[in-house]
Motif scaffolding. Structure first.
Motif, mmCIF file in Angstrom:
data_model
loop_
_atom_site.group_PDB
_atom_site.id
_atom_site.type_symbol
_atom_site.label_atom_id
_atom_site.label_comp_id
_atom_site.label_asym_id
_atom_site.label_seq_id
_atom_site.Cartn_x
_atom_site.Cartn_y
_atom_site.Cartn_z
ATOM 1 N N ILE A 22 0.889 -1.289 0.165
ATOM 2 C CA ILE A 22 -0.159 -0.014 0.081
ATOM 3 C C ILE A 22 0.902 1.259 0.066
ATOM 4 N N ALA A 23 1.995 1.112 0.710
ATOM 5 C CA ALA A 23 2.933 2.236 0.767
ATOM 6 C C ALA A 23 3.595 2.375 -0.404
ATOM 7 N N SER A 24 3.664 1.565 -1.336
ATOM 8 C CA SER A 24 4.314 1.523 -2.496
ATOM 9 C C SER A 24 3.464 1.682 -3.494
ATOM 10 N N LYS A 25 2.145 2.100 -3.343
ATOM 11 C CA LYS A 25 1.078 2.212 -4.427
ATOM 12 C C LYS A 25 0.621 1.032 -5.194
ATOM 13 N N LYS A 26 0.665 0.047 -4.479
ATOM 14 C CA LYS A 26 0.319 -1.322 -5.303
ATOM 15 C C LYS A 26 -0.816 -2.175 -4.750
ATOM 16 N N SER A 27 -1.294 -2.853 -5.170
ATOM 17 C CA SER A 27 -2.648 -3.482 -4.744
ATOM 18 C C SER A 27 -2.172 -4.531 -3.575
ATOM 19 N N ALA A 28 -2.819 -4.350 -2.427
ATOM 20 C CA ALA A 28 -2.352 -5.377 -1.301
ATOM 21 C C ALA A 28 -3.274 -6.699 -1.715
ATOM 22 N N ARG A 29 -4.222 -6.572 -2.529
ATOM 23 C CA ARG A 29 -5.275 -7.980 -2.910
ATOM 24 C C ARG A 29 -4.352 -8.808 -3.680
ATOM 25 N N THR A 30 -3.659 -8.167 -4.905
ATOM 26 C CA THR A 30 -3.262 -8.832 -5.911
ATOM 27 C C THR A 30 -1.516 -8.934 -5.974
ATOM 28 N N GLY A 31 -1.115 -7.917 -5.074
ATOM 29 C CA GLY A 31 0.235 -7.593 -5.170
ATOM 30 C C GLY A 31 1.226 -8.829 -4.793
ATOM 31 N N LEU A 32 0.637 -10.083 -4.241
ATOM 32 C CA LEU A 32 1.204 -11.214 -3.648
ATOM 33 C C LEU A 32 1.063 -12.373 -4.577
ATOM 34 N N ASP A 33 0.454 -12.244 -5.411
ATOM 35 C CA ASP A 33 0.176 -13.405 -6.555
ATOM 36 C C ASP A 33 1.479 -13.239 -7.330
ATOM 37 N N LEU A 34 2.054 -14.430 -7.672
ATOM 38 C CA LEU A 34 3.107 -14.711 -8.555
ATOM 39 C C LEU A 34 2.751 -14.408 -9.907
ATOM 40 N N GLU A 35 3.765 -13.648 -10.663
ATOM 41 C CA GLU A 35 3.139 -13.584 -12.106
ATOM 42 C C GLU A 35 4.295 -14.575 -12.772
ATOM 43 N N PRO A 36 3.997 -14.738 -14.138
ATOM 44 C CA PRO A 36 4.693 -15.578 -15.068
ATOM 45 C C PRO A 36 6.159 -15.050 -14.745
ATOM 46 N N GLY A 37 7.094 -16.003 -14.761
ATOM 47 C CA GLY A 37 8.423 -15.490 -14.501
ATOM 48 C C GLY A 37 9.070 -15.508 -13.124
ATOM 49 N N GLU A 38 8.224 -15.346 -12.190
ATOM 50 C CA GLU A 38 8.474 -15.248 -10.785
ATOM 51 C C GLU A 38 8.290 -16.967 -9.969
ATOM 52 N N ASN A 39 9.589 -17.362 -9.727
ATOM 53 C CA ASN A 39 9.582 -18.325 -9.132
ATOM 54 C C ASN A 39 9.866 -18.424 -7.514
ATOM 55 N N LEU A 40 9.080 -19.277 -6.979
ATOM 56 C CA LEU A 40 9.119 -19.294 -5.412
ATOM 57 C C LEU A 40 10.218 -20.024 -5.190
ATOM 58 N N ILE A 41 11.097 -19.613 -4.169
ATOM 59 C CA ILE A 41 12.200 -20.437 -3.712
ATOM 60 C C ILE A 41 11.761 -21.334 -2.928
ATOM 61 N N PRO A 42 12.329 -22.770 -3.166
ATOM 62 C CA PRO A 42 11.951 -23.825 -2.284
ATOM 63 C C PRO A 42 12.498 -23.810 -1.063
ATOM 64 N N TYR A 43 11.701 -24.226 -0.078
ATOM 65 C CA TYR A 43 11.890 -24.245 1.384
ATOM 66 C C TYR A 43 13.089 -25.280 1.580
ATOM 67 N N PRO A 44 14.381 -24.769 2.191
ATOM 68 C CA PRO A 44 15.456 -25.791 2.312
ATOM 69 C C PRO A 44 15.251 -27.369 2.707
ATOM 70 N N ALA A 45 15.928 -28.263 2.460
ATOM 71 C CA ALA A 45 15.821 -29.532 2.992
ATOM 72 C C ALA A 45 16.401 -29.521 4.368
ATOM 73 N N ALA A 46 16.126 -30.565 5.227
ATOM 74 C CA ALA A 46 16.819 -30.600 6.681
ATOM 75 C C ALA A 46 18.104 -30.765 6.444
ATOM 76 N N MET A 47 18.675 -31.751 5.316
ATOM 77 C CA MET A 47 20.061 -31.786 5.380
ATOM 78 C C MET A 47 20.856 -30.539 4.924
ATOM 79 N N ALA A 48 20.190 -29.749 4.052
ATOM 80 C CA ALA A 48 20.888 -28.315 3.640
ATOM 81 C C ALA A 48 20.899 -27.393 4.841
#
Length: 590
Positions: free
Chosen positions: A549-575
């Motif tokens: 909101i402070a960046s003048k972006k939508s709080a409702r859709t601003g957290l949706d992943l767009e094409p090309g935005e890859n979610l970082i996988p959660y690290p494995a326990a051994m890592a």
């Protein structure tokens, strides 16, 4: 017959005691917008916790029962909407606080809200799903409706804090941090953390529980909980939560990124504080290559180096630590290679005593107003410090050189006559007052030392040769990239500590209510860990929404992943347990 309410239940009448569990209200709650529920559902799905818990349910015989993913979704929605993680609030908001279309889309079981018996039956299914999850994750399952004898309670606590319950504890820590880091990984994928430089702040805060403390004969219903002592001397019964928050040592970077909480571990107070700090830092080290300063209070400085200081430096972080009065007292001074070892630094053996005593005066000062003039006087000690020539090598040693270029010392001149002279031209006669570097480098601007009459072979080793080798085990608790009580250290430490205290304040505000035990009533360390992690997760989502909101972006859709935005996988326990690879250009030097 009118609609039955909780006030009609005889269990709530005076003199009948408390009910065994919160009673679901039959009044229809306010409806939560579908957009908010879907946003929370997507974030919960990104954490991977529903899938991990359903894998535990898969081998169980019998009918599937109430979907556990909906139980978790109801808890997240209740925390987001009501700042509560009680099961009755979660049940009401997921069953009657969502639209009919969304209930059909997510396959949410429902019933006639006017039929109180049907509501109670559905709530029992909801509660049984939660109880099954707790039972599957608990390494020491026991009944929690009455207090155990003190001896049995100690056995349960020993299972949690010993080697026997370690696999279950590691699994619980992973589930909790999957919830906490789901918004963090989303922020990294969306590029919202691009202005963050890798600085963090670590602290331990109290998470009180809905249980009475231990007595001499009876253990608390929270068998592994204990007293958490605060800085002012107050105490609360419950658990401690180790938190790591995004911060910055440079105040000019304020507001350029969301201050997210990177990790959380719920544990028995004063138990393995260093390991928990290392765990949340190791998780973050697998999510990003950035390494910066890490601030912690004096409770972490007192830990064994192998439990906190050495692992944090091995991960690539640069600790910013404060010292207590005994650590800066003259009795705590040591000597290495002839140099004076104090507050994590090496000083010339001929350093004036009045300058060394300034550290103790600063530590004894009552407030910052008294410390500022003392820090200005402390600048006089800088010419006496040994200069580090090389960083740690493969053997864990460093090279420090004599402060000959900052002092006028007759012993240095004698050493140069006996050995190889330093390269350099004649001393300039004219001093350029407008050139600060040339003015400071002139011998007339250096302090002069009155040396005693000691034969060359009897002088300290650091005075007989131009540089000495220092092992890494020298002052392992006190070594810092930013020297203690310098202006740079004070700015970084105060700024980083302000961030973690502000994060604790947000978590304990009315919007998150982590401190409110009445809004987190389910018992047991499993329940408390998951519910506290949900509270931190929701606070991270709220922080991202405020930043958007402070960046003048939508709080409702601003957290949706767009094409090309890859979610970082959660690290494995051994890592997480492995040492991080060597980084090239990722960490920052002071």
């Amino acid at each position: 017959m009118g609609m039955r309410t909780p006030a009609d239940d005889p269990r709530y009448q005076p003199g009948n005691g408390r009910p065994r569990r919160p009673y679901p209200r039959s009044q229809e709650p306010s409806e939560l917008p579908d957009s908010k529920v879907k946003k929370l559902h997507r974030m919960l799905h990104r954490s991977g916790v529903p899938d991990a818990v359903e894998e535990l349910f898969a081998p169980l015989p019998g009918p599937r029962g109430y979907p556990i993913r909906l139980v978790l979704l109801g808890l997240v929605c209740a925390s987001y909407e009501k700042a509560s993680t009680n099961l009755d609030d979660a049940f009401e908001i997921i069953s009657f606080g969502t639209s009919e279309r969304l209930r059909a889309e997510l396959s949410i079981p429902t019933c006639d809200i006017e039929d109180q018996d049907a509501v109670n039956a559905l709530y029992n299914r909801f509660h049984r799903a939660w109880s099954r999850m707790i039972w599957l994750l608990d390494p020491a399952p026991h009944q929690r409706r009455s207090r155990l004898p003190r001896a049995d309670g100690r056995k349960v606590a020993a299972l949690w804090n010993g080697t026997t319950g370690e696999p279950a504890l590691r699994r619980l820590e992973e589930l909790a941090n999957r919830l906490v880091t789901a918004p963090v990984r989303t922020a990294f994928a969306k590029g919202l953390m691009r202005h963050w430089r890798g600085d963090t702040a670590i602290d331990t805060t109290c998470v009180p529980t809905w249980a009475r403390p231990h007595t001499r004969k009876r253990a608390a219903l929270e068998a592994s909980a204990n007293w958490h002592y605060k800085g002012g001397g107050d105490r609360e019964f419950g658990y401690s939560a180790t938190l790591a928050i995004a911060a910055h040592a440079d105040p000019d970077r304020a507001g350029r990124y969301p201050q997210l909480i990177f990790g959380m571990v719920l544990h028995t107070p004063e138990k393995e504080m260093g390991r928990h700090a290392q765990y949340v830092s190791a998780v973050l080290a697998q999510l990003t290559e950035l390494r910066g300063f890490t601030a912690a209070d004096r409770a972490y400085t007192k830990l064994f180096p192998r439990d906190f200081h050495q692992p944090m430096r091995a991960l690539g972080y640069m600790p910013v630590l404060d010292f207590s009065k005994p650590q800066v007292a003259p009795a705590a001074e040591g000597h290495h290679q002839g140099a004076i070892a104090k507050v994590g630094r090496l000083f010339c053996p001929l350093t004036p005593r009045r300058l060394l005593d300034l550290y103790q005066e600063i530590r004894s000062a009552r407030n910052e107003r008294e410390r500022i003039p003392l820090r200005e006087q402390l600048q006089e000690i800088e010419p006496y410090t040994l200069t580090r020539k090389d960083t740690l090598d493969e053997r864990g040693t460093e090279r420090f050189s004599c402060p000959a270029t900052k002092l006028n010392c007759p012993w240095v001149q004698e050493r140069e006559r006996l050995g190889t002279r330093r390269k350099g031209g004649p001393v300039p006669v004219v001093i350029h007052l407008d050139a600060p570097r040339a003015r400071e480098a002139h011998p007339a601007a250096r302090p002069s030392i009155d040396v005693p009459d000691i034969p060359f072979d009897d002088r300290p080793k650091c005075c007989r040769q131009s540089s000495v080798t220092v092992q890494a085990h020298v002052m392992p608790r006190m070594r810092q990239e930013l020297p203690w009580q310098t202006s740079s250290w004070a700015l970084a430490y105060q700024t980083l500590r302000a961030h973690i205290e502000g994060g604790n304040g947000r978590l304990k505000s009315v919007d998150a209510a982590l401190h409110a035990r009445e809004k987190r009533q389910p018992r047991g360390r499993i329940a408390q860990s998951i519910l506290a992690a949900i509270t931190v997760m929701v606070e991270n989502i709220s922080e991202l929404e405020r930043f958007l909101i402070a960046s003048k972006k939508s709080a409702r859709t601003g957290l949706d992943l767009e094409p090309g935005e890859n979610l970082i996988p959660y690290p494995a326990a051994m890592a997480i347990g492995a040492s991080p690879p060597a980084l090239h250009g990722a960490s920052r030097s002071p």
